[in-house]
Design a protein around this motif. Sequence first.
Motif, PDB file in Angstrom:
ATOM      1  N   LEU A  11      53.984  47.863  46.211  1.00 56.57           N
ATOM      2  CA  LEU A  11      52.681  47.526  46.755  1.00 56.57           C
ATOM      3  C   LEU A  11      51.612  47.654  45.671  1.00 56.57           C
ATOM      4  CD1 LEU A  11      52.803  49.296  50.220  1.00 56.57           C
ATOM      5  CD2 LEU A  11      53.017  46.873  49.731  1.00 56.57           C
ATOM      6  N   ILE A  12      50.865  46.572  45.493  1.00 57.15           N
ATOM      7  CA  ILE A  12      49.769  46.564  44.532  1.00 57.15           C
ATOM      8  C   ILE A  12      48.487  46.407  45.335  1.00 57.15           C
ATOM      9  CG2 ILE A  12      48.746  45.357  42.569  1.00 57.15           C
ATOM     10  CD1 ILE A  12      51.569  44.381  41.886  1.00 57.15           C
ATOM     11  N   PRO A  13      47.531  47.324  45.161  1.00 59.78           N
ATOM     12  CA  PRO A  13      46.285  47.227  45.931  1.00 59.78           C
ATOM     13  C   PRO A  13      45.568  45.901  45.670  1.00 59.78           C
ATOM     14  CG  PRO A  13      46.448  49.346  44.835  1.00 59.78           C
ATOM     15  CD  PRO A  13      47.564  48.503  44.310  1.00 59.78           C
ATOM     16  N   GLY A  14      44.965  45.367  46.714  1.00 61.64           N
ATOM     17  CA  GLY A  14      44.276  44.089  46.616  1.00 61.64           C
ATOM     18  C   GLY A  14      43.126  44.102  45.627  1.00 61.64           C
ATOM     19  N   LEU A  15      42.422  45.226  45.520  1.00 57.09           N
ATOM     20  CA  LEU A  15      41.312  45.308  44.576  1.00 57.09           C
ATOM     21  C   LEU A  15      41.792  45.254  43.124  1.00 57.09           C
ATOM     22  CD1 LEU A  15      38.960  47.908  46.275  1.00 57.09           C
ATOM     23  CD2 LEU A  15      38.664  45.442  46.100  1.00 57.09           C
ATOM     24  N   VAL A  16      43.000  45.729  42.865  1.00 54.95           N
ATOM     25  CA  VAL A  16      43.557  45.636  41.509  1.00 54.95           C
ATOM     26  C   VAL A  16      43.859  44.177  41.172  1.00 54.95           C
ATOM     27  CG1 VAL A  16      45.498  46.297  40.049  1.00 54.95           C
ATOM     28  CG2 VAL A  16      44.468  47.978  41.554  1.00 54.95           C
ATOM     29  N   VAL A  17      44.370  43.448  42.144  1.00 51.76           N
ATOM     30  CA  VAL A  17      44.644  42.025  41.934  1.00 51.76           C
ATOM     31  C   VAL A  17      43.345  41.278  41.664  1.00 51.76           C
ATOM     32  CG1 VAL A  17      45.530  39.929  43.025  1.00 51.76           C
ATOM     33  CG2 VAL A  17      46.719  42.099  43.354  1.00 51.76           C
ATOM     34  N   ILE A  18      42.312  41.567  42.450  1.00 58.65           N
ATOM     35  CA  ILE A  18      41.010  40.935  42.237  1.00 58.65           C
ATOM     36  C   ILE A  18      40.445  41.318  40.871  1.00 58.65           C
ATOM     37  CG2 ILE A  18      38.625  40.849  43.060  1.00 58.65           C
ATOM     38  CD1 ILE A  18      39.692  41.054  45.875  1.00 58.65           C
ATOM     39  N   VAL A  54      31.118  42.213  36.007  1.00 58.91           N
ATOM     40  CA  VAL A  54      30.638  42.779  37.272  1.00 58.91           C
ATOM     41  C   VAL A  54      30.204  41.673  38.230  1.00 58.91           C
ATOM     42  CG1 VAL A  54      28.785  44.171  38.290  1.00 58.91           C
ATOM     43  CG2 VAL A  54      30.018  45.010  36.302  1.00 58.91           C
ATOM     44  N   ILE A  55      29.544  40.650  37.716  1.00 62.38           N
ATOM     45  CA  ILE A  55      29.104  39.544  38.571  1.00 62.38           C
ATOM     46  C   ILE A  55      30.306  38.792  39.140  1.00 62.38           C
ATOM     47  CG2 ILE A  55      27.969  37.289  38.533  1.00 62.38           C
ATOM     48  CD1 ILE A  55      25.963  38.564  36.543  1.00 62.38           C
ATOM     49  N   ILE A  56      31.274  38.468  38.300  1.00 62.54           N
ATOM     50  CA  ILE A  56      32.453  37.738  38.774  1.00 62.54           C
ATOM     51  C   ILE A  56      33.258  38.589  39.753  1.00 62.54           C
ATOM     52  CG2 ILE A  56      34.672  36.749  38.055  1.00 62.54           C
ATOM     53  CD1 ILE A  56      33.251  35.780  35.528  1.00 62.54           C
ATOM     54  N   TYR A  57      33.427  39.868  39.451  1.00 62.76           N
ATOM     55  CA  TYR A  57      34.162  40.768  40.344  1.00 62.76           C
ATOM     56  C   TYR A  57      33.466  40.882  41.701  1.00 62.76           C
ATOM     57  CZ  TYR A  57      36.460  44.992  42.044  1.00 62.76           C
ATOM     58  OH  TYR A  57      37.158  45.892  42.791  1.00 62.76           O
ATOM     59  N   GLY A  58      32.164  41.027  41.681  1.00 61.83           N
ATOM     60  CA  GLY A  58      31.411  41.125  42.927  1.00 61.83           C
ATOM     61  C   GLY A  58      31.518  39.865  43.771  1.00 61.83           C
ATOM     62  N   LEU A  59      31.449  38.714  43.112  1.00 68.49           N
ATOM     63  CA  LEU A  59      31.587  37.459  43.843  1.00 68.49           C
ATOM     64  C   LEU A  59      32.977  37.321  44.452  1.00 68.49           C
ATOM     65  CD1 LEU A  59      29.697  35.012  41.470  1.00 68.49           C
ATOM     66  CD2 LEU A  59      28.984  35.780  43.743  1.00 68.49           C
ATOM     67  N   LEU A  60      34.006  37.712  43.715  1.00 66.25           N
ATOM     68  CA  LEU A  60      35.368  37.637  44.247  1.00 66.25           C
ATOM     69  C   LEU A  60      35.569  38.575  45.426  1.00 66.25           C
ATOM     70  CD1 LEU A  60      37.510  37.348  41.004  1.00 66.25           C
ATOM     71  CD2 LEU A  60      37.139  35.579  42.721  1.00 66.25           C
TER      72      LEU A  60
END
Length: 71
Positions: A11-18, A54-60
């Motif tokens: 199991l890989i956390p979804g936030l790590v994938v993002i 940070v901007i790209i991560y926040g948008l995702l």
Amino acid sequence: MIVDLNIGGVLIPGLVVITFVALVATMSVLRLFTASGLNRRFAYRPLVELATFVIIYGLLVQYLPSIGLLR
């Protein structure tokens, strides 16, 4: 809610994938900045790199669950 990704029983956390998707997108955007010569206009390049990530991560994080991915 962002669900975990199951790869071969791991199991890989979804936030790590993002985070990895955002990192790849950030590297692509920074290469575009370099190719266009836009990076010469920035006074402190590491701060621009961090802000872009940070901007790209926040948008995702905001929009992927709303369109049905990683929900």
